[in-house]
Design a protein around this motif. Sequence first.
Motif, PDB file in Angstrom:
ATOM      1  N   HIS A  10       0.805  -1.227   0.000  1.00  0.00           N
ATOM      2  CA  HIS A  10       0.000   0.000   0.000  1.00  0.00           C
ATOM      3  C   HIS A  10       0.835   1.273   0.000  1.00  0.00           C
ATOM      4  CE1 HIS A  10      -3.739  -2.145   0.344  1.00  0.00           C
ATOM      5  NE2 HIS A  10      -3.288  -2.818   1.393  1.00  0.00           N
ATOM      6  N   VAL A  11       2.148   1.162  -0.105  1.00  0.00           N
ATOM      7  CA  VAL A  11       3.015   2.346  -0.059  1.00  0.00           C
ATOM      8  C   VAL A  11       2.626   3.366  -1.131  1.00  0.00           C
ATOM      9  CG1 VAL A  11       5.385   3.141  -0.472  1.00  0.00           C
ATOM     10  CG2 VAL A  11       4.958   1.252   1.104  1.00  0.00           C
ATOM     11  N   THR A  12       2.398   2.925  -2.348  1.00  0.00           N
ATOM     12  CA  THR A  12       2.043   3.839  -3.435  1.00  0.00           C
ATOM     13  C   THR A  12       0.746   4.578  -3.122  1.00  0.00           C
ATOM     14  OG1 THR A  12       3.161   2.413  -5.022  1.00  0.00           O
ATOM     15  CG2 THR A  12       1.594   3.990  -5.916  1.00  0.00           C
ATOM     16  N   GLU A  13      -0.240   3.871  -2.590  1.00  0.00           N
ATOM     17  CA  GLU A  13      -1.522   4.491  -2.247  1.00  0.00           C
ATOM     18  C   GLU A  13      -1.358   5.493  -1.106  1.00  0.00           C
ATOM     19  OE1 GLU A  13      -4.923   1.315  -2.399  1.00  0.00           O
ATOM     20  OE2 GLU A  13      -2.999   0.330  -1.934  1.00  0.00           O
ATOM     21  N   ALA A  16       0.330   8.645  -2.479  1.00  0.00           N
ATOM     22  CA  ALA A  16      -0.582   9.413  -3.333  1.00  0.00           C
ATOM     23  C   ALA A  16      -1.609  10.151  -2.484  1.00  0.00           C
ATOM     24  CB  ALA A  16      -1.272   8.492  -4.336  1.00  0.00           C
ATOM     25  N   ALA A  17      -2.132   9.494  -1.469  1.00  0.00           N
ATOM     26  CA  ALA A  17      -3.113  10.125  -0.581  1.00  0.00           C
ATOM     27  C   ALA A  17      -2.472  11.256   0.210  1.00  0.00           C
ATOM     28  CB  ALA A  17      -3.722   9.090   0.353  1.00  0.00           C
ATOM     29  N   ALA A  18      -1.240  11.058   0.664  1.00  0.00           N
ATOM     30  CA  ALA A  18      -0.535  12.117   1.403  1.00  0.00           C
ATOM     31  C   ALA A  18      -0.313  13.326   0.501  1.00  0.00           C
ATOM     32  CB  ALA A  18       0.785  11.596   1.943  1.00  0.00           C
ATOM     33  N   ARG A  19       0.036  13.094  -0.748  1.00  0.00           N
ATOM     34  CA  ARG A  19       0.227  14.221  -1.686  1.00  0.00           C
ATOM     35  C   ARG A  19      -1.071  15.005  -1.872  1.00  0.00           C
ATOM     36  NH1 ARG A  19       3.141  10.213  -4.389  1.00  0.00           N
ATOM     37  NH2 ARG A  19       5.372  10.475  -4.123  1.00  0.00           N
ATOM     38  N   ARG A  20      -2.203  14.300  -1.882  1.00  0.00           N
ATOM     39  CA  ARG A  20      -3.496  14.992  -2.007  1.00  0.00           C
ATOM     40  C   ARG A  20      -3.767  15.859  -0.772  1.00  0.00           C
ATOM     41  NH1 ARG A  20      -4.779  10.029  -4.432  1.00  0.00           N
ATOM     42  NH2 ARG A  20      -5.776   9.193  -2.557  1.00  0.00           N
ATOM     43  N   VAL A  21      -3.402  15.352   0.410  1.00  0.00           N
ATOM     44  CA  VAL A  21      -3.574  16.135   1.644  1.00  0.00           C
ATOM     45  C   VAL A  21      -2.717  17.394   1.578  1.00  0.00           C
ATOM     46  CG1 VAL A  21      -3.176  16.183   4.139  1.00  0.00           C
ATOM     47  CG2 VAL A  21      -4.227  14.168   3.079  1.00  0.00           C
ATOM     48  N   PHE A  22      -1.461  17.250   1.174  1.00  0.00           N
ATOM     49  CA  PHE A  22      -0.586  18.417   1.112  1.00  0.00           C
ATOM     50  C   PHE A  22      -1.022  19.397   0.033  1.00  0.00           C
ATOM     51  CE2 PHE A  22       2.099  15.673   3.689  1.00  0.00           C
ATOM     52  CZ  PHE A  22       2.501  16.577   4.662  1.00  0.00           C
TER      53      PHE A  22
END
Length: 95
Positions: A10-13, A16-22
């Motif tokens: 799940h590292v990629t997910e 990607a989710a962290a980038r959306r938060v930032f």
Amino acid sequence: MIRSKVKAEHVTEVEAAARRVFAALQQAQPDGIRYSSCRLSDGVTYMALLELDEGVENPLPSLPEFREFQENLKNWMAEPPIPEQLTVVGSYRFF
């Protein structure tokens, strides 16, 4: 600080989710918050650092991207997160 170990698949997910938060934080530009997420050398452990100015309420829970991230973490985690309180002894333009 929160340290979290995720399942390798799940590292990629997670990232990607962290980038959306930032990206959402960048768009909202809330005052009084410093927030960072880092992946450690094992490739599956993350460290999140959050500092809020005195009297500032944490704006993260108001972001839909953060709420989605938190909800998905339940499935991505390899073990329970470890929250730790930090006391800044010294800092140069970090906190």
